[in-house]
Design a protein around this motif. Structure first.
Motif, PDB file in Angstrom:
ATOM      1  N   GLY A  88       0.845  -1.031  -0.504  1.00  0.00           N
ATOM      2  CA  GLY A  88       0.542  -0.216  -0.521  1.00  0.00           C
ATOM      3  C   GLY A  88       1.232   1.282   0.028  1.00  0.00           C
ATOM      4  O   GLY A  88       2.219   1.605   0.020  1.00  0.00           O
ATOM      5  N   THR A  89       0.540   2.737  -0.361  1.00  0.00           N
ATOM      6  CA  THR A  89       1.251   4.073  -0.459  1.00  0.00           C
ATOM      7  C   THR A  89       0.176   4.685   0.568  1.00  0.00           C
ATOM      8  O   THR A  89      -1.475   4.673   0.315  1.00  0.00           O
ATOM      9  CB  THR A  89       1.031   4.725  -1.832  1.00  0.00           C
ATOM     10  OG1 THR A  89       0.129   4.498  -2.780  1.00  0.00           O
ATOM     11  CG2 THR A  89       2.431   3.337  -2.465  1.00  0.00           C
ATOM     12  N   LYS A  90       0.339   5.465   0.664  1.00  0.00           N
ATOM     13  CA  LYS A  90      -0.192   6.637   1.633  1.00  0.00           C
ATOM     14  C   LYS A  90       0.448   7.966   1.492  1.00  0.00           C
ATOM     15  O   LYS A  90       1.851   8.367   2.368  1.00  0.00           O
ATOM     16  CB  LYS A  90      -0.972   6.619   3.280  1.00  0.00           C
ATOM     17  CG  LYS A  90      -1.624   7.261   4.313  1.00  0.00           C
ATOM     18  CD  LYS A  90      -1.898   6.720   5.334  1.00  0.00           C
ATOM     19  CE  LYS A  90      -2.771   8.168   5.844  1.00  0.00           C
ATOM     20  NZ  LYS A  90      -3.066   7.462   7.779  1.00  0.00           N
ATOM     21  N   ARG A  91      -0.132   9.432   1.081  1.00  0.00           N
ATOM     22  CA  ARG A  91       0.357  10.227   1.454  1.00  0.00           C
ATOM     23  C   ARG A  91       0.310  10.867   2.699  1.00  0.00           C
ATOM     24  O   ARG A  91      -0.974  11.148   3.164  1.00  0.00           O
ATOM     25  CB  ARG A  91      -0.076  11.666   0.414  1.00  0.00           C
ATOM     26  CG  ARG A  91      -0.224  12.546   1.289  1.00  0.00           C
ATOM     27  CD  ARG A  91       0.356  13.579  -0.237  1.00  0.00           C
ATOM     28  NE  ARG A  91       0.929  15.505  -0.644  1.00  0.00           N
ATOM     29  CZ  ARG A  91       1.017  15.774  -1.431  1.00  0.00           C
ATOM     30  NH1 ARG A  91       0.098  14.992  -2.819  1.00  0.00           N
ATOM     31  NH2 ARG A  91       1.396  16.888  -1.673  1.00  0.00           N
ATOM     32  N   SER A  92       1.324  10.897   3.813  1.00  0.00           N
ATOM     33  CA  SER A  92       0.792  11.674   5.268  1.00  0.00           C
ATOM     34  C   SER A  92       2.025  13.063   4.957  1.00  0.00           C
ATOM     35  O   SER A  92       3.217  13.025   4.977  1.00  0.00           O
ATOM     36  CB  SER A  92       1.638  10.718   6.413  1.00  0.00           C
ATOM     37  OG  SER A  92       1.860  11.171   6.763  1.00  0.00           O
ATOM     38  N   GLY A  93       1.408  14.885   4.909  1.00  0.00           N
ATOM     39  CA  GLY A  93       1.666  15.679   5.290  1.00  0.00           C
ATOM     40  C   GLY A  93       2.602  15.597   4.015  1.00  0.00           C
ATOM     41  O   GLY A  93       2.703  15.704   2.514  1.00  0.00           O
ATOM     42  N   ASP A  94       3.896  16.388   4.034  1.00  0.00           N
ATOM     43  CA  ASP A  94       5.188  16.152   3.129  1.00  0.00           C
ATOM     44  C   ASP A  94       5.935  15.360   2.486  1.00  0.00           C
ATOM     45  O   ASP A  94       6.805  15.031   2.234  1.00  0.00           O
ATOM     46  CB  ASP A  94       5.711  17.592   3.014  1.00  0.00           C
ATOM     47  CG  ASP A  94       6.993  17.469   4.584  1.00  0.00           C
ATOM     48  OD1 ASP A  94       7.750  17.738   4.557  1.00  0.00           O
ATOM     49  OD2 ASP A  94       6.659  16.114   5.162  1.00  0.00           O
ATOM     50  N   LYS A  95       5.895  14.000   2.902  1.00  0.00           N
ATOM     51  CA  LYS A  95       5.930  12.694   3.454  1.00  0.00           C
ATOM     52  C   LYS A  95       4.841  11.524   2.499  1.00  0.00           C
ATOM     53  O   LYS A  95       4.125  11.885   2.539  1.00  0.00           O
ATOM     54  CB  LYS A  95       6.530  11.870   4.233  1.00  0.00           C
ATOM     55  CG  LYS A  95       7.504  13.076   4.922  1.00  0.00           C
ATOM     56  CD  LYS A  95       7.715  12.134   6.224  1.00  0.00           C
ATOM     57  CE  LYS A  95       9.299  13.288   7.045  1.00  0.00           C
ATOM     58  NZ  LYS A  95       9.047  14.293   7.031  1.00  0.00           N
ATOM     59  N   VAL A  96       5.373  10.563   2.039  1.00  0.00           N
ATOM     60  CA  VAL A  96       5.061   9.873   1.371  1.00  0.00           C
ATOM     61  C   VAL A  96       4.861   8.317   1.366  1.00  0.00           C
ATOM     62  O   VAL A  96       6.670   7.692   2.174  1.00  0.00           O
ATOM     63  CB  VAL A  96       4.898   9.392  -0.048  1.00  0.00           C
ATOM     64  CG1 VAL A  96       5.988   8.471  -0.724  1.00  0.00           C
ATOM     65  CG2 VAL A  96       3.780   8.731  -0.628  1.00  0.00           C
ATOM     66  N   LEU A  97       4.247   7.071   2.314  1.00  0.00           N
ATOM     67  CA  LEU A  97       4.453   6.087   2.824  1.00  0.00           C
ATOM     68  C   LEU A  97       4.462   4.651   1.971  1.00  0.00           C
ATOM     69  O   LEU A  97       3.331   4.892   1.602  1.00  0.00           O
ATOM     70  CB  LEU A  97       3.607   5.785   4.164  1.00  0.00           C
ATOM     71  CG  LEU A  97       4.144   7.639   5.180  1.00  0.00           C
ATOM     72  CD1 LEU A  97       3.390   7.148   6.741  1.00  0.00           C
ATOM     73  CD2 LEU A  97       5.302   7.548   5.673  1.00  0.00           C
ATOM     74  N   ILE A  98       5.016   3.787   1.957  1.00  0.00           N
ATOM     75  CA  ILE A  98       5.041   2.138   1.283  1.00  0.00           C
ATOM     76  C   ILE A  98       5.072   1.625   2.201  1.00  0.00           C
ATOM     77  O   ILE A  98       6.239   1.398   3.122  1.00  0.00           O
ATOM     78  CB  ILE A  98       6.226   3.204  -0.346  1.00  0.00           C
ATOM     79  CG1 ILE A  98       6.459   4.089  -0.555  1.00  0.00           C
ATOM     80  CG2 ILE A  98       5.630   1.749  -1.013  1.00  0.00           C
ATOM     81  CD1 ILE A  98       7.310   3.891  -1.968  1.00  0.00           C
ATOM     82  N   SER A  99       4.351   0.828   1.967  1.00  0.00           N
ATOM     83  CA  SER A  99       4.279  -0.591   3.394  1.00  0.00           C
ATOM     84  C   SER A  99       4.136  -1.732   2.198  1.00  0.00           C
ATOM     85  O   SER A  99       2.824  -1.594   1.167  1.00  0.00           O
ATOM     86  CB  SER A  99       3.433  -0.347   4.351  1.00  0.00           C
ATOM     87  OG  SER A  99       1.716  -0.708   3.397  1.00  0.00           O
TER      88      SER A  99
END
Length: 653
Positions: free
Chosen positions: A576-587
């Motif tokens: 999965g991916t998720k935008r969190s503020g000025d970062k992107v999280l890839i899990s």
């Protein structure tokens, strides 16, 4: 010194032998029997191949190709290896009609020729690759490789410059004929004649090409005259040149309602293919005979050759068992010769292990010396030397890890391409049946039913086009992902990249172990858009994490279980991916056994692995951690022992 002498010998003395009229094959074999010098033997065998197969339509001698390969490997000479692979490619393509294996050897020859700066060989191989793509009806790749050959032509003072130039002119003439630009085709075809005259009247494709160009211009008289010349000379040609003649002459006869002549020429072509066991010739012959009998409305004969054409087409494009057996029998001889190279690689690996063992001894000595204050300076010097050697060894192992991750993609790519190709083949077969039914309904006067069938055929054709483009996109994406990293960041759709590597990892594992199975889930944030990353490096991180996740769920599935009543373990990997503020999280999450606290503290350390000996280097997560840090991000792990693990890549937008 050996390489310099080789280049001079092969490209001057050997060339002159092959073009001189006073040297025949028997005398060359006499000279060959009298010399034991490897370089001289290579040059003479190469000349015999050119003399016997160049323009006389004879099969290329596989035994001679093997001898060339053996000599070049014993001398460890890149230039000679390139020539050997060039001949092997021509053997499979020209003699056997095996396009795929021919391309494999041509592509092997290119880097070796480039490494030895052998422009004559580079241009020759590119021109040969273009001919294979012409046969595969890929005009775009044909002209691309032809132009690459032109860019690498040797200097005009080179004794083989005109020999290479005529191949370029011939290929360009064919390209413009396929593009329906007869004036440009005529320009290059006449250039072939001009260049051939400087080569003492070397016979090539010129008359066939000029005839085809005049036919496209509508000048039937000129076309007939040149085709007649080509027909008279065709028995002197190689199989590939004969095929070019038939491919232009038979359609000309059909277009001018000379059906009987077209049938005779088509039969000649099919017989030639059977005599040479050449799939390309047999496919063309069967196809033209099908057209002839279709025109004569002889349905039974047309159907017979249609089935033959379909069978041969399957042989060429799917590499079925018969073709594989023929190719593998020959490749086995080649593989035996290449074992010497593998032995060298094995010896290098042993040296690497010895060096690591030596480093361990040096580290132990360094610790002992460090405890002795009076010998502190000496201990520091030993430690410094040890660390230098360790870094060099670690760099080699990291490079090995990178190459291994690229190899993991191979099986997945093959599966990805096979799916759309299966669709193309299936819908093509259905369309053939629909068109047969369409013809029957038209003859019955049932036009309503005919329109319905035509609509179905059009729909199928759209599907064929769709899946063809899909296969093309897969190949282009893979070429982009597998190219050497330039170290430059580029805007990338992280969702598409993650999804692609998830599928490739899964199919790659399935290709190695048919019993492997797991559920794949994705949860992508579509608002992320493109982010700036080094594509190949982040792709390598994703592949490593996803492979580890599949390994974890498969390990849990195969372990002895004591499940609750009614419960059944279902392996699952979620990306999965998720935008969190000025970062992107890839899990990357798996429902495997999780990670114990004891192991969790060490997983990002170099050379640490929980996999059995020989199944892991211990560098995958360490390398992934360094790549993410270099992007200004973080690589974290969360886990619940016995239930799940999730690795999270955090990157700046």
């Amino acid at each position: 010194m050996i390489k310099t002498f080789t280049i001079i010998f092969i490209f001057t003395n050997s060339c002159c032998l092959s073009l001189a009229q006073n040297k025949n094959i028997d005398s060359l074999k006499t000279v060959l029997a009298a010399t034991s010098k490897p370089i001289e033997r290579f040059g003479i065998i190469n000349t015999i191949l050119e003399e016997s197969s160049g323009w006389k339509g004879e099969d290329i001698d596989s035994a001679a190709c093997i001898q060339l390969l053996q000599i070049s490997q014993n001398l460890n000479n890149d230039s000679l290896l390139a020539i050997s692979y060039n001949w092997l490619g021509s053997y499979f393509y020209i003699t056997k009609g095996d396009n795929i294996t021919g391309l494999e050897y041509y592509f092997k020859a290119i880097p070796l020729a480039e490494k030895s700066r052998d422009k004559r060989r580079i241009s020759s191989v590119y021109f040969d690759i273009a001919l294979v793509y012409f046969n595969l009806q890929n005009n775009e790749e044909s002209v691309k490789n032809t132009r690459l050959g032109k860019e690498n032509l040797p200097d005009k003072t080179h004794p083989l410059y005109d020999f290479m130039l005529v191949q370029y002119q011939d290929n360009m003439a064919q390209y413009f004929l396929i593009a329906k630009q007869p004036d440009s085709a005529l320009y290059f075809a006449k250039g072939v004649i001009e260049t051939a005259n400087r080569l003492n009247g070397l016979i090539y494709n010129e008359f066939s090409l000029i005839g085809a160009a005049y036919a496209q211009k509508g000048d039937q008289d000129m076309a007939t005259m040149y085709f007649k010349k080509a027909n008279t000379l065709k028995d002197l040609q190689s199989n590939s040149i004969k095929l070019t003649f038939y491919n232009y002459y038979i359609p000309f006869l059909l277009a001018n309602n000379r059906i009987h002549e077209a049938g005779e020429q088509s039969k000649e072509l099919l017989i030639l293919g059977k005599q040479n066991n050449n799939s390309n010739l047999k496919l063309a012959g069967a196809g033209f005979l099908r057209q002839v009998f279709d025109t004569l409305n002889q349905i039974d004969s047309a159907y017979y050759y249609s089935r033959m054409e379909a069978s041969i087409n399957e042989l060429i494009y799917t590499q079925n068992n018969k073709n594989k057996i023929q190719a593998l029998a020959f490749n086995e001889q080649v593989r035996g010769l290449e074992e010497e190279g593998k032995k060298v690689a094995y010896q290098n690996k042993i040296k690497q292990y010895l060096m690591l063992a030596g480093l361990g001894v040096f580290l132990l000595v360094a610790v002992i010396l460090f405890r002795n204050y009076r010998q502190k300076l000496k201990a520091n010097k030993v430690l410094e030397m040890t660390l230098t050697n360790l870094k060099a060894t670690q760099s080699q192992l990291i490079q090995s890890e990178k190459m291994a991750s690229l190899g993991e993609l191979t099986a997945g790519i093959a599966h990805e391409i096979q799916n759309p190709l299966n669709f193309v083949n299936n819908f093509s077969e259905v369309n053939k049946e629909l068109l047969t039914e369409l013809n029957e309904e038209i003859e019955k006067g049932n036009y309503a039913e005919a329109k319905s069938i035509a609509k179905d055929a059009i729909n199928n054709q759209e599907k064929i086009n769709h899946h063809g483009k899909r296969a093309d996109a897969i190949v282009k994406n893979m070429l982009q992902h597998s190219r050497s990293s330039s170290g430059a960041k580029e805007p990338t759709d992280i969702n598409a990249l993650a999804d692609e590597y998830l599928r490739l990892s899964y199919h790659g594992l399935r290709a190695k172990d048919k019993s492997f199975n797991a559920t794949m889930k994705t949860d992508f944030d579509e608002s992320i858009g493109k982010i700036s990353i080094i594509l190949q490096d982040i792709g390598r991180v994703l592949l490593n994490l996803i492979n580890n996740a599949f390994y974890a769920v498969d390990e849990k599935k195969n372990a002895p279980q004591s499940p609750k009543v009614g419960a059944k373990y279902e392996p699952m990997v979620t990306v999965g991916t998720k935008r969190s503020g000025d970062k992107v999280l890839i899990s990357v999450k798996d429902n495997g056994n999780g990670i114990s606290q004891k192991v969790l503290d060490k997983i990002f350390q170099p050379f640490f692995t929980t996999k059995p000996t020989g199944q892991g280097t211990g560098l995958g997560l360490s390398l992934s951690y360094d790549i993410v840090k270099a992007h200004g991000g973080e690589l974290k792990v969360e886990t619940k022992e016995g239930e799940w693990s999730v690795f999270i890549i955090q990157l700046p937008l």
